[in-house]
Write an enzyme that holds these catalytic residues in place. Structure first.
Site, PDB file in Angstrom:
ATOM      1  N   LYS A  84       0.923  12.698   8.467  1.00  0.00           N
ATOM      2  CA  LYS A  84      -0.426  12.563   8.151  1.00  0.00           C
ATOM      3  C   LYS A  84      -1.385  11.350   9.381  1.00  0.00           C
ATOM      4  CE  LYS A  84       0.958  10.756   3.186  1.00  0.00           C
ATOM      5  NZ  LYS A  84       0.818   9.719   2.362  1.00  0.00           N
ATOM      6  N   ASN A 105      -3.946  13.261   4.073  1.00  0.00           N
ATOM      7  CA  ASN A 105      -3.230  13.844   3.519  1.00  0.00           C
ATOM      8  C   ASN A 105      -3.343  15.121   2.691  1.00  0.00           C
ATOM      9  OD1 ASN A 105      -4.346  13.073   1.558  1.00  0.00           O
ATOM     10  ND2 ASN A 105      -2.230  12.321  -0.484  1.00  0.00           N
ATOM     11  N   ASP A 120      -4.592   9.445  -1.254  1.00  0.00           N
ATOM     12  CA  ASP A 120      -3.812   8.532  -1.869  1.00  0.00           C
ATOM     13  C   ASP A 120      -4.428   7.176  -2.415  1.00  0.00           C
ATOM     14  OD1 ASP A 120      -1.067   9.765  -1.388  1.00  0.00           O
ATOM     15  OD2 ASP A 120      -1.899   8.880   0.791  1.00  0.00           O
ATOM     16  N   GLY A 143       1.975  -5.291   1.134  1.00  0.00           N
ATOM     17  CA  GLY A 143       2.837  -4.556   2.478  1.00  0.00           C
ATOM     18  C   GLY A 143       1.816  -4.589   3.381  1.00  0.00           C
ATOM     19  N   GLY A 146       1.506   2.593   6.190  1.00  0.00           N
ATOM     20  CA  GLY A 146      -0.426   3.554   4.908  1.00  0.00           C
ATOM     21  C   GLY A 146      -0.488   3.596   4.247  1.00  0.00           C
ATOM     22  N   ALA A 147       0.494   2.835   3.373  1.00  0.00           N
ATOM     23  CA  ALA A 147      -0.111   3.196   1.701  1.00  0.00           C
ATOM     24  C   ALA A 147      -1.244   1.576   1.695  1.00  0.00           C
ATOM     25  CB  ALA A 147       1.625   3.467   0.505  1.00  0.00           C
TER      26      ALA A 147
HETATM   27  P1  ATR Z   1       4.348   3.410   4.902  1.00  0.00           P
HETATM   28  O1  ATR Z   1       3.878   4.190   5.528  1.00  0.00           O
HETATM   29  O2  ATR Z   1       4.785   4.280   3.345  1.00  0.00           O
HETATM   30  O3  ATR Z   1       3.135   2.305   3.439  1.00  0.00           O
HETATM   31  P2  ATR Z   1       5.801   1.806   6.130  1.00  0.00           P
HETATM   32  O4  ATR Z   1       4.627   2.004   7.318  1.00  0.00           O
HETATM   33  O5  ATR Z   1       7.127   1.640   6.336  1.00  0.00           O
HETATM   34  O6  ATR Z   1       5.813   2.524   4.744  1.00  0.00           O
HETATM   35  O7  ATR Z   1       5.334   0.698   5.322  1.00  0.00           O
HETATM   36  C1  ATR Z   1       6.480  -0.243   4.607  1.00  0.00           C
HETATM   37  C2  ATR Z   1       6.144  -1.746   4.548  1.00  0.00           C
HETATM   38  O8  ATR Z   1       7.173  -2.212   3.515  1.00  0.00           O
HETATM   39  C3  ATR Z   1       5.874  -2.338   5.584  1.00  0.00           C
HETATM   40  O9  ATR Z   1       4.124  -3.575   4.816  1.00  0.00           O
HETATM   41  C4  ATR Z   1       6.738  -3.575   5.184  1.00  0.00           C
HETATM   42  O10 ATR Z   1       6.674  -4.706   5.758  1.00  0.00           O
HETATM   43  P3  ATR Z   1       7.205  -5.538   7.386  1.00  0.00           P
HETATM   44  O11 ATR Z   1       5.540  -5.044   7.560  1.00  0.00           O
HETATM   45  O12 ATR Z   1       6.860  -6.758   7.182  1.00  0.00           O
HETATM   46  O13 ATR Z   1       7.812  -4.657   8.095  1.00  0.00           O
HETATM   47  C5  ATR Z   1       7.373  -3.450   4.127  1.00  0.00           C
HETATM   48  N1  ATR Z   1       8.136  -3.599   3.627  1.00  0.00           N
HETATM   49  C6  ATR Z   1       9.488  -2.518   3.368  1.00  0.00           C
HETATM   50  N2  ATR Z   1      11.100  -2.918   3.769  1.00  0.00           N
HETATM   51  C7  ATR Z   1      10.909  -4.639   2.745  1.00  0.00           C
HETATM   52  C8  ATR Z   1      11.306  -5.820   2.557  1.00  0.00           C
HETATM   53  N3  ATR Z   1      12.513  -5.734   2.131  1.00  0.00           N
HETATM   54  N4  ATR Z   1      11.113  -6.311   2.160  1.00  0.00           N
HETATM   55  C9  ATR Z   1       9.559  -6.950   2.341  1.00  0.00           C
HETATM   56  N5  ATR Z   1       8.804  -5.970   2.310  1.00  0.00           N
HETATM   57  C10 ATR Z   1       9.484  -4.531   3.066  1.00  0.00           C
END
Ligand code: ATR
Length: 285
Positions: A84, A105, A120, A143, A146-147
């Site tokens: 992406k 996307n 998205d 979170g 990217g999302a």
């Molecule tokens: P995407 O691009 O699909 O959003 P990503 O960049 O891997 O995926 O982001 C995942 C998000 O989920 C991150 O904000 C991550 O938190 P951190 O920045 O603290 O790593 C969050 N996340 C993943 N597992 C987690 C968990 N067990 N508890 C809390 N936050 C979590």
């Protein structure tokens, strides 16, 4: 004569008549084996009466894929993980919102030029607006990946009052700053009075379906709780939210609306959202 099989031909089970005018659409990513986009888009294209097919392309070469798209005159491409961001370098033009989000996307060809969009963001807001207008509402966004970035820009543009909650402080602060909003640690969420809670983390996704991103005491009756995870369809977060008297928005709603926006960009026509939703639900249940 070889008969098409149901398993190789999506839940709708009907192949379009393919001829020399059939338009080709697809999704590029790695992996794409579990993507629901082909089933959803083929059902929609058929319902719209388009002479078109949509295929999944597993590739680690987004530049080559876009060169192929140009050379073959494809009708449009969806772009998924991990391309992406990297795909942006190979486009001719970027939609201003996709540029702000920093991720594409959807690729739309127009007169030999490739335009990049991010649907998205639109998908998340359209899904949320099926239940509530976020303007002026307190939104807790969970979170910082990217999302969260795509959903966050949509919420800010929709005049929601957004607070970002994330486990990792550095990533949380950086995204909050880019969005012009406040970041708080996840532990602060229970004290925060949110009208809307949106999970953009992967917590609760298959196979870790017993987990949820926030403690159940953060969920209060009257809140709208949205999860972008759609596998399982009802995550533990949504199950507990429903039990606590919250309204819920599942991840299928966002997935369907981001796809519908893609089809609208590619065809200039109104997509059959309910057929798309039914097709995705049939794949998941
Ligand atoms: P995407 O691009 O699909 O959003 P990503 O960049 O891997 O995926 O982001 C995942 C998000 O989920 C991150 O904000 C991550 O938190 P951190 O920045 O603290 O790593 C969050 N996340 C993943 N597992 C987690 C968990 N067990 N508890 C809390 N936050 C979590």
């Amino acid at each position: 004569m070889v008969q098409p099989t149901a398993s190789g031909n999506g839940p709708q089970g009907i192949l379009p008549a393919i001829d020399t005018r059939t338009r080709l659409y697809g999704v590029i990513g790695a992996p794409v084996g579990h993507s629901l986009s082909p089933a959803m888009h083929n059902a929609a294209l058929q319902a719209m009466g388009c002479n078109a097919v949509y295929l999944a392309f597993h590739t680690t070469d987004p530049a080559g894929a876009l060169a192929g798209m140009r050379a073959l005159g494809m009708g449009g491409l969806s772009v998924t993980i991990p391309h992406k961001v990297s795909v942006m370098a190979h486009l001719d033009e970027m939609d201003p919102l996709a540029r702000r989000i920093g991720a594409v996307n959807t690729v739309v060809p127009r007169e030999g030029r490739l335009f990049g969009y991010n649907t998205d963001c639109f998908g998340a807001l359209a899904a949320l607006k099926e239940r509530v207008d976020p303007a002026g509402k307190q939104v807790a966004l969970l979170g910082a990946g990217g999302a969260a970035r795509a959903v966050g820009f949509g919420l800010v543009d929709a005049a929601a009052r957004v607070t970002l909650f994330n486990r990792n402080a550095q990533r949380g602060r950086a995204l909050a700053q880019a969005l012009g909003i406040e970041w708080l640690p996840l532990e602060e969420l229970a004290r925060h009075r949110a009208d809307i809670l949106i999970n953009t983390t992967s917590v609760g996704m298959h196979p870790d379906t017993g987990r949820m991103p926030v403690p159940a005491d953060c969920l209060r009756s009257g809140m709208v709780v949205m999860d972008i995870v759609y596998n399982p369809l009802e995550t533990r977060l949504l199950r507990e939210a429903r039990a606590a008297g919250c309204e819920v928005v599942d991840g299928v709603a966002m997935f369907v609306h981001q796809g519908a926006r893609q089809l609208a960009l590619w065809t200039g026509r109104r997509p059959p959202v309910e057929i798309m939703r039914r097709t995705v639900l049939a794949c998941l249940t």
